[in-house]
Design an enzyme around this catalytic site. Structure first.
Site, PDB file in Angstrom:
ATOM      1  N   HIS A 145       1.028  -0.994  -0.114  1.00 18.20           N
ATOM      2  CA  HIS A 145      -0.045   0.007   0.254  1.00 18.20           C
ATOM      3  C   HIS A 145       1.106   1.224  -0.152  1.00 18.20           C
ATOM      4  O   HIS A 145       1.967   1.227  -0.145  1.00 18.20           O
ATOM      5  CB  HIS A 145      -0.967   0.055   1.105  1.00 18.20           C
ATOM      6  CG  HIS A 145      -0.353   0.413   2.420  1.00 18.20           C
ATOM      7  ND1 HIS A 145      -1.043   0.814   3.501  1.00 18.20           N
ATOM      8  CD2 HIS A 145       0.898   0.279   2.930  1.00 18.20           C
ATOM      9  CE1 HIS A 145      -0.306   1.034   4.568  1.00 18.20           C
ATOM     10  NE2 HIS A 145       1.047   0.722   4.304  1.00 18.20           N
ATOM     11  N   CYS A 185       6.093   6.207   4.359  1.00 17.97           N
ATOM     12  CA  CYS A 185       4.599   5.580   4.227  1.00 17.97           C
ATOM     13  C   CYS A 185       4.065   6.203   3.028  1.00 17.97           C
ATOM     14  O   CYS A 185       3.132   5.591   2.451  1.00 17.97           O
ATOM     15  CB  CYS A 185       4.065   5.454   5.380  1.00 17.97           C
ATOM     16  SG  CYS A 185       4.694   4.462   6.663  1.00 17.97           S
ATOM     17  N   HIS A 194       4.946   0.225  -0.457  1.00 14.69           N
ATOM     18  CA  HIS A 194       5.700  -0.381   0.356  1.00 14.69           C
ATOM     19  C   HIS A 194       4.687  -1.469   0.883  1.00 14.69           C
ATOM     20  O   HIS A 194       3.643  -1.910   0.317  1.00 14.69           O
ATOM     21  CB  HIS A 194       6.228   0.106   1.361  1.00 14.69           C
ATOM     22  CG  HIS A 194       5.406   0.701   2.389  1.00 14.69           C
ATOM     23  ND1 HIS A 194       4.750   2.041   2.213  1.00 14.69           N
ATOM     24  CD2 HIS A 194       5.053   0.300   3.714  1.00 14.69           C
ATOM     25  CE1 HIS A 194       3.769   2.133   3.282  1.00 14.69           C
ATOM     26  NE2 HIS A 194       4.105   1.102   4.315  1.00 14.69           N
ATOM     27  N   HIS A 238       3.480  -4.956   3.730  1.00 15.12           N
ATOM     28  CA  HIS A 238       3.548  -5.509   5.146  1.00 15.12           C
ATOM     29  C   HIS A 238       3.367  -6.928   5.316  1.00 15.12           C
ATOM     30  O   HIS A 238       2.572  -7.335   4.230  1.00 15.12           O
ATOM     31  CB  HIS A 238       2.777  -4.526   5.828  1.00 15.12           C
ATOM     32  CG  HIS A 238       2.840  -3.279   6.026  1.00 15.12           C
ATOM     33  ND1 HIS A 238       3.903  -2.641   7.229  1.00 15.12           N
ATOM     34  CD2 HIS A 238       2.476  -2.078   5.488  1.00 15.12           C
ATOM     35  CE1 HIS A 238       3.826  -1.419   7.000  1.00 15.12           C
ATOM     36  NE2 HIS A 238       2.945  -1.038   5.912  1.00 15.12           N
ATOM     37  N   HIS A 279      -1.158 -10.728  -1.237  1.00 18.49           N
ATOM     38  CA  HIS A 279      -0.408 -10.255  -2.579  1.00 18.49           C
ATOM     39  C   HIS A 279      -1.072  -9.500  -3.453  1.00 18.49           C
ATOM     40  O   HIS A 279      -1.011  -9.632  -4.769  1.00 18.49           O
ATOM     41  CB  HIS A 279       0.346 -11.784  -2.951  1.00 18.49           C
ATOM     42  CG  HIS A 279       1.028 -12.512  -2.391  1.00 18.49           C
ATOM     43  ND1 HIS A 279       0.777 -12.982  -1.367  1.00 18.49           N
ATOM     44  CD2 HIS A 279       2.449 -12.226  -2.291  1.00 18.49           C
ATOM     45  CE1 HIS A 279       2.053 -13.742  -0.750  1.00 18.49           C
ATOM     46  NE2 HIS A 279       3.054 -13.284  -1.239  1.00 18.49           N
ATOM     47  N   GLU A 320       0.058  -4.376  11.611  1.00 14.53           N
ATOM     48  CA  GLU A 320       0.844  -3.960  10.208  1.00 14.53           C
ATOM     49  C   GLU A 320       2.267  -4.418  10.540  1.00 14.53           C
ATOM     50  O   GLU A 320       3.091  -4.577   9.565  1.00 14.53           O
ATOM     51  CB  GLU A 320       0.704  -2.384  10.086  1.00 14.53           C
ATOM     52  CG  GLU A 320       0.769  -1.803   8.837  1.00 14.53           C
ATOM     53  CD  GLU A 320       0.700  -0.233   8.667  1.00 14.53           C
ATOM     54  OE1 GLU A 320      -0.354  -0.056   7.818  1.00 14.53           O
ATOM     55  OE2 GLU A 320       1.410   0.411   9.121  1.00 14.53           O
TER      56      GLU A 320
END
Length: 143
Positions: free
Chosen positions: A10, A19, A23, A25, A64, A126
Protein backbone atom coordinates in the site's frame (compact mmCIF):
# COMPACT_ATOMS: atom_id res chain seq x y z
CA UNK A 1 -10.98 -15.02 17.96
CA UNK A 2 -9.03 -16.31 15.00
CA UNK A 3 -5.78 -14.92 13.63
CA UNK A 4 -4.97 -14.69 9.92
CA UNK A 5 -1.89 -13.56 8.01
CA UNK A 6 -1.48 -12.04 4.57
CA UNK A 7 1.05 -9.99 2.63
CA UNK A 8 0.05 -6.80 0.85
CA UNK A 9 1.40 -3.50 -0.37
CA UNK A 10 0.00 0.00 0.00
CA UNK A 11 0.95 3.63 0.31
CA UNK A 12 -0.53 6.48 2.31
CA UNK A 13 -1.46 9.52 0.27
CA UNK A 14 -0.42 12.71 2.07
CA UNK A 15 1.84 10.94 4.58
CA UNK A 16 4.78 13.10 5.65
CA UNK A 17 7.29 10.23 5.78
CA UNK A 18 8.35 7.01 4.11
CA UNK A 19 4.83 5.58 4.08
CA UNK A 20 3.92 7.85 1.16
CA UNK A 21 5.95 5.45 -0.99
CA UNK A 22 4.68 2.11 -2.26
CA UNK A 23 5.73 -0.52 0.29
CA UNK A 24 4.50 -3.76 1.82
CA UNK A 25 3.68 -5.45 5.10
CA UNK A 26 3.20 -8.91 6.54
CA UNK A 27 -0.20 -8.21 8.09
CA UNK A 28 -1.84 -10.12 10.93
CA UNK A 29 -5.62 -9.86 11.14
CA UNK A 30 -7.51 -10.90 14.29
CA UNK A 31 -11.27 -11.33 14.06
CA UNK A 32 -13.42 -11.63 17.18
CA UNK A 33 -16.88 -13.15 16.74
CA UNK A 34 -19.91 -13.69 18.90
CA UNK A 35 -23.40 -15.09 18.42
CA UNK A 36 -26.77 -15.55 20.07
CA UNK A 37 -26.71 -19.35 20.19
CA UNK A 38 -24.27 -22.18 20.47
CA UNK A 39 -24.72 -25.27 18.35
CA UNK A 40 -25.18 -28.80 19.77
CA UNK A 41 -21.42 -29.12 20.15
CA UNK A 42 -21.21 -25.82 22.07
CA UNK A 43 -19.73 -23.56 19.38
CA UNK A 44 -20.79 -20.14 18.14
CA UNK A 45 -18.94 -20.86 14.88
CA UNK A 46 -16.55 -23.65 13.99
CA UNK A 47 -13.03 -22.22 13.69
CA UNK A 48 -12.57 -24.17 10.46
CA UNK A 49 -15.56 -22.42 8.86
CA UNK A 50 -14.27 -19.02 10.00
CA UNK A 51 -10.86 -19.92 8.58
CA UNK A 52 -12.30 -20.97 5.21
CA UNK A 53 -14.47 -17.88 4.82
CA UNK A 54 -11.88 -15.34 5.90
CA UNK A 55 -8.97 -16.97 4.06
CA UNK A 56 -11.11 -17.28 0.95
CA UNK A 57 -11.84 -13.55 1.01
CA UNK A 58 -8.26 -12.60 1.87
CA UNK A 59 -6.82 -14.82 -0.88
CA UNK A 60 -9.17 -13.34 -3.45
CA UNK A 61 -8.90 -9.69 -2.40
CA UNK A 62 -5.97 -8.65 -0.19
CA UNK A 63 -3.20 -11.26 -0.15
CA UNK A 64 -0.32 -10.31 -2.47
CA UNK A 65 -2.29 -7.28 -3.65
CA UNK A 66 -1.69 -3.55 -3.57
CA UNK A 67 -4.41 -2.00 -1.42
CA UNK A 68 -4.77 1.58 -2.61
CA UNK A 69 -7.17 4.46 -2.07
CA UNK A 70 -9.61 4.68 -4.98
CA UNK A 71 -8.67 8.39 -5.27
CA UNK A 72 -4.93 7.62 -5.61
CA UNK A 73 -4.83 7.97 -9.39
CA UNK A 74 -1.03 8.09 -9.52
CA UNK A 75 -0.53 4.99 -7.37
CA UNK A 76 -3.24 3.06 -9.20
CA UNK A 77 -1.71 3.96 -12.57
CA UNK A 78 1.75 2.87 -11.37
CA UNK A 79 0.54 -0.55 -10.25
CA UNK A 80 -1.66 -1.06 -13.29
CA UNK A 81 1.29 -0.34 -15.55
CA UNK A 82 2.89 -3.62 -14.45
CA UNK A 83 1.70 -6.93 -15.79
CA UNK A 84 0.48 -8.93 -14.00
CA UNK A 85 -0.87 -6.88 -11.11
CA UNK A 86 -3.47 -7.07 -8.37
CA UNK A 87 -5.14 -4.00 -6.91
CA UNK A 88 -7.85 -3.63 -4.27
CA UNK A 89 -9.38 -0.16 -4.27
CA UNK A 90 -10.33 1.02 -0.81
CA UNK A 91 -12.80 3.88 -0.33
CA UNK A 92 -10.31 5.62 2.00
CA UNK A 93 -6.56 5.99 2.47
CA UNK A 94 -5.33 2.45 3.35
CA UNK A 95 -4.12 3.10 6.88
CA UNK A 96 -4.33 0.18 9.31
CA UNK A 97 -7.24 2.01 10.94
CA UNK A 98 -9.17 2.37 7.67
CA UNK A 99 -8.44 -1.20 6.61
CA UNK A 100 -9.72 -2.51 9.97
CA UNK A 101 -12.85 -0.34 9.65
CA UNK A 102 -13.46 -1.64 6.14
CA UNK A 103 -13.00 -5.25 7.17
CA UNK A 104 -15.32 -5.03 10.17
CA UNK A 105 -17.99 -2.89 8.54
CA UNK A 106 -18.03 -4.14 4.95
CA UNK A 107 -16.35 -7.53 4.71
CA UNK A 108 -17.33 -9.34 7.91
CA UNK A 109 -21.11 -9.01 7.45
CA UNK A 110 -20.81 -10.56 3.97
CA UNK A 111 -18.48 -13.43 4.81
CA UNK A 112 -20.32 -14.34 8.03
CA UNK A 113 -23.81 -14.15 6.52
CA UNK A 114 -25.86 -17.22 7.37
CA UNK A 115 -23.48 -18.51 10.06
CA UNK A 116 -25.26 -17.05 13.10
CA UNK A 117 -22.00 -15.35 14.07
CA UNK A 118 -21.21 -11.64 14.07
CA UNK A 119 -17.79 -10.03 14.14
CA UNK A 120 -17.64 -7.50 16.98
CA UNK A 121 -13.97 -6.54 16.82
CA UNK A 122 -11.10 -6.54 14.34
CA UNK A 123 -7.43 -5.93 15.11
CA UNK A 124 -5.05 -5.42 12.19
CA UNK A 125 -1.32 -5.65 12.86
CA UNK A 126 0.82 -3.82 10.32
CA UNK A 127 4.05 -4.85 12.05
CA UNK A 128 5.04 -6.61 15.26
CA UNK A 129 4.88 -3.27 17.06
CA UNK A 130 1.88 -1.51 15.47
CA UNK A 131 -1.79 -2.32 15.09
CA UNK A 132 -5.21 -0.74 14.76
CA UNK A 133 -8.30 -2.04 16.51
CA UNK A 134 -11.96 -1.28 15.84
CA UNK A 135 -15.08 -2.64 17.49
CA UNK A 136 -18.77 -2.22 16.69
CA UNK A 137 -19.06 0.85 18.93
CA UNK A 138 -16.15 2.51 17.16
CA UNK A 139 -17.62 1.49 13.80
CA UNK A 140 -20.86 3.30 14.59
CA UNK A 141 -18.94 6.37 15.77
CA UNK A 142 -16.98 6.49 12.50
CA UNK A 143 -20.11 6.69 10.33
Amino acid sequence: MRRFTFCAGHRLVGHEGKCRNLHGHNYVLEIFVTGQEQDDIGRILDFKMLKQRVNGWLDENWDHTFILWAKDDNGLAAIRSSDPHRVYELDSNPTAENMALHFLGEVCPKILEGTGATAFKVRLWESEETCAEIDLEGLETSK
